[in-house]
Design an enzyme around this catalytic site. Structure first.
Site, PDB file in Angstrom:
ATOM      1  N   SER A 475       0.838  -1.193   0.000  1.00 17.85           N
ATOM      2  CA  SER A 475       0.000   0.000   0.000  1.00 17.85           C
ATOM      3  C   SER A 475       0.878   1.251   0.000  1.00 17.85           C
ATOM      4  CB  SER A 475      -0.943  -0.005   1.210  1.00 17.85           C
ATOM      5  OG  SER A 475      -1.899   1.032   1.106  1.00 17.85           O
ATOM      6  N   LYS A 478      -0.453   7.522   0.576  1.00 24.70           N
ATOM      7  CA  LYS A 478      -1.483   8.383  -0.014  1.00 24.70           C
ATOM      8  C   LYS A 478      -2.891   7.949   0.358  1.00 24.70           C
ATOM      9  CE  LYS A 478       1.459   9.912  -3.781  1.00 24.70           C
ATOM     10  NZ  LYS A 478       2.683   9.493  -3.070  1.00 24.70           N
ATOM     11  N   VAL A 521       8.857   5.882  -3.153  1.00 19.56           N
ATOM     12  CA  VAL A 521       9.994   4.996  -3.365  1.00 19.56           C
ATOM     13  C   VAL A 521      10.934   5.655  -4.363  1.00 19.56           C
ATOM     14  CG1 VAL A 521      10.734   2.751  -4.182  1.00 19.56           C
ATOM     15  CG2 VAL A 521       8.633   2.952  -2.868  1.00 19.56           C
ATOM     16  N   GLU A 621      -2.725  16.109  -5.867  1.00 18.53           N
ATOM     17  CA  GLU A 621      -1.529  16.157  -5.025  1.00 18.53           C
ATOM     18  C   GLU A 621      -1.783  16.954  -3.752  1.00 18.53           C
ATOM     19  OE1 GLU A 621       2.450  15.665  -7.699  1.00 18.53           O
ATOM     20  OE2 GLU A 621       1.598  17.671  -7.562  1.00 18.53           O
TER      21      GLU A 621
END
Length: 736
Positions: A475, A478, A521, A621
């Site tokens: 997961s 976000k 990541v 965002e």
């Protein structure tokens, strides 16, 4: 022949002999022409040398003036050292000799220094070999002084012993002025017992392996680099014979076998190494090098090797900027988490492991790390043909002994997912398949729902149906207080796996359903690091949405390793049932700081070589991300590097019914209904379709008139779908 015949033959004309004077004049003219040609060549050479010397002196005029002053000081000091102050005061002829000789000597030095090449080099990079130029300049100037004094007064006014004294003093003065350019190398470095202000300096403590010539060159280069990001704190050698010595101020702390002791001592002094650099090829250090690599990686340190000078690159470059390899851990400014490799090995070894999204950024790293831990079989599930081919080929090259199968499969298709599970009967499932790019999912919300929500449900249902031991879902942060469609869909996937885990716990049997949540990541496809690399290669600018934006970051390797570790503890120790495993990512980092650091790591200067452009937030965002939702209970976890979160659970029956609706409306492309269902399931989530649109298509007058009928049609289709779900898998397509 008869005499008369001879007389009858015509007589040949004989050229008169050339006068001797004419021959001498010809030779003299040829000699003059030769001397004239040589003279012209010498004059041209002298002119070029003079012009070059003038340019060099003009470029280094301060150093030139300093050298002339040093020559004057050397001559005066030589007189005083030879005769002393009293003799120079009482004997006027000595003072007169100094006064008359001084101008001649200064003139000789003014001419000799440029000729000797004292200003033809950059003295910032001087070395012992450059002492030859200084000696040449001293020899020429001293010889010129002796010759001028000899022709002037047969050396009557020049004391003989002054010349060698002057030469020695001038050599010392000229050398000292050049060494002043290297004062940075004379600066004192902190010892290993002195703590380093790492945060203020922004440098990465680095442990060197090897103290030979390559290490010396590396340390010298670091001292000269004003934007150096690595701070050497110590060296290791093959043998302990050089221990307690230093290399350019860096202590040699021990042998390779002393790695753990050295790291502990450095940690106590506040200099925890985060980077281990092998200054030469690993084969140079023998078997001990592999042990150092293992120990360093177990502590979360980055391990790299210096590029040798002889490893030349092609001169043909497609861009004006040549990028060196960027260590992604350098961008984090923290050490990576340590691992329990034995627990991970017990989790994977001898088991059949299925990985969805096996060709993606996280999925491929997960596949490689699982393959390295001796699974009985690897079942690769991937929707992209090329990604599946690439990871399958890489596994064949790196782990040829691991049994594997490559399955082209879309997790949206429940029948295909069930077929793969039925054929291979996996014991452990890692679900990494998802649509993760926030702006793309924002533009295509129905596709995001079908992959992230329905795809997860299909995989989880198959895991439960075919009795796997555990399913681990990957997961994202976000999902916390989501504002994007991607975050909302992943949140629903978390809720479904949590509901299944609690359901199996209540029944007392069934698979474990675990969810591992982490942030951005570094280096994954679609992330900012590859984007910044491309922008730097083009010369900029780097695009940042907002200077205040922060994110949690991890490397792909670290995220996957902690995912495996959390899964191992969760399955083996029966830990975290009904919980979300949240990877500890420390403090968030500003995106603009990542951009600046990448520019510096590329050897450039932010704002000067590469600009940073602020472009504003994109759809979906947020300025900052969180690891825990306001509706979640945060708990401590016994798993190293992992935190725990307990969300408010939603009943499994409710989720199944709502997911059936969600699937139907997503397949119909009805964004309005998709968002309505998501809003009802996720507290605080508030998404709506753009005004006047449904399913991404604009309404016109006729479409608006049919809107009510469309709603009734959707409800009819929904009821048919729910009835079909109660009966089992449909044998015919649903009515549309």
């Amino acid at each position: 022949m008869h005499r008369n015949e001879v007389a009858a033959q015509p007589t040949q004309a004989v050229a008169p002999a050339q006068p001797l004077t004419a021959r001498y004049w010809a030779r003299f003219i040829n000699t003059l022409a030769w001397f004239a040609a040589v003279g012209r060549a010498l004059l041209r050479l002298a002119a070029r040398t003079t012009v070059s010397s003038v340019k060099q002196v003009r470029r280094s005029r301060r150093l030139y003036v300093m050298d002339i002053a040093s020559a004057s000081l050397a001559l005066g000091a030589a007189f005083f050292l030879r005769y002393g102050f009293d003799a120079m005061s009482s004997r006027p002829e000595l003072a007169w000799a100094l006064v008359t000789t001084g101008p001649q000597y200064i003139l000789a030095c003014a001419l000799a220094f440029p000729i000797a090449g004292l200003y033809a080099r950059d003295w910032r990079y001087c070395s012992v070999s450059d002492l030859r130029s200084i000696l040449q300049a001293v020899l020429i100037s001293s010889a010129a002084l002796v010759l001028m004094s000899f022709f002037a007064n047969r050396l009557q006014d020049m004391p003989r012993s002054v010349v060698p004294l002057e030469a020695l003093l001038l050599t010392a003065f000229l050398s000292a002025s050049r060494l002043s350019f290297r004062l940075d190398e004379l600066a004192l470095r902190p010892t290993r017992r002195q703590p380093v202000a790492e945060d203020s300096a922004g440098q990465i403590p680095t442990l060197l392996v090897g103290s030979g010539h390559a290490a010396d060159l590396y340390l010298r280069a670091l001292r000269r680099d004003p934007h150096c990001n690595h701070k050497p704190v110590g060296c290791l050698e093959v043998t302990p014979e050089h221990t307690d010595m230093t290399l350019r101020g860096i202590p040699i702390l021990g042998a390779l076998s002393d790695f753990d002791r050295v790291v502990s001592e450095l940690s106590e002094s506040g200099q925890v190494p985060r980077h281990v650099v092998f200054t030469e090829a690993l084969s140079t250090f023998g078997e001990g090098a592999e042990d150092v690599v293992r120990r360093a990686e177990a502590r979360g340190m980055t391990v790299s090797r210096l590029t040798q000078i002889t490893e030349l690159k092609s001169a043909k470059q497609e861009s004006r900027f040549e990028l060196r390899s960027i260590e992604l851990t350098d961008l984090l400014e923290r050490p990576q988490a340590a691992l329990d490799n034995e627990a991970i090995l017990r989790l994977v070894r001898g088991r059949r492991v299925l990985i969805t999204g096996a060709g993606g950024s996280i999925g491929s790293e997960l596949t490689l790390q699982v393959a390295a831990r001796e699974p009985a079989e690897l079942i690769l599930v991937e929707n992209c043909e090329y990604n599946l081919y690439a990871i399958d080929m890489e596994l064949g090259e790196r782990y040829p002994g691991v049994k594997r199968t490559a399955n082209l499969c879309n997790v949206r298709r429940a029948n295909r997912v069930n077929d793969v599970f039925a054929r291979y009967r996996p014991e452990l499932v890692f679900h990494a398949a998802a649509l993760k790019h926030v702006p793309m999912v924002e533009l295509n919300p129905c596709e995001g729902v079908l992959t992230n929500v329905i795809g997860t449900m299909n995989v989880a249902n198959a895991a439960r149906r075919f009795k796997v031991q555990a399913m681990v879902q990957v997961s994202t942060d976000k999902v916390v207080n989501p504002t994007s469609v991607m975050g909302g869909t992943k949140r629903l996937a978390e809720l479904y796996c949590q509901a299944l885990d609690l359901h199996c716990l209540k029944k007392g049997s069934g698979p474990r359903f675990m969810t591992v949540r982490f942030g951005n990541v570094l280096g994954s496809s679609g992330s900012l690091i590859p984007l910044f690399k491309r922008q730097i290669a083009k010369g900029g600018p780097l695009t940042v949405t907002d200077p205040r934006m922060t994110r949690f970051f991890m490397t792909i390797r670290e995220a996957v390793e902690l995912t495996l570790q959390a899964s191992a503890y969760g399955l083996e120790g029966e830990i975290g049932k009904g919980e979300i495993f949240v990877l500890d990512m420390n403090e968030p980092i500003k995106i603009i700081d990542i951009a600046k650091r990448m520019i510096r790591l590329a050897g450039l200067t932010p704002g000067k070589d590469i600009d940073i452009e602020i472009i504003g937030l994109r759809p979906g965002e947020k300025l900052y991300e969180e690891l825990f939702d306001s509706n979640e209970q945060r708990i401590t976890s016994p798993i190293p590097g992992v935190l725990g979160a307990i969300p408010n659970a939603v009943p499994l029956a409710t989720l199944k019914e709502m997911f059936a609706r969600l699937k139907l409306f997503a397949e119909l492309g009805d964004q309005t209904m998709v968002f309505a269902i998501m809003n009802s399931l996720i507290p605080g989530f508030d998404k709506h379709s753009p005004e006047g649109t449904a399913g991404g298509q604009p309404f016109d007058g006729e479409d608006a008139a049919l809107d009510a009928d469309s709603a009734h049609l959707s409800e009819d289709v929904l009821q048919a779908a729910l009835a079909s779900l109660r009966r089992g898998p449909p044998s015919t397509p649903l009515p549309m």
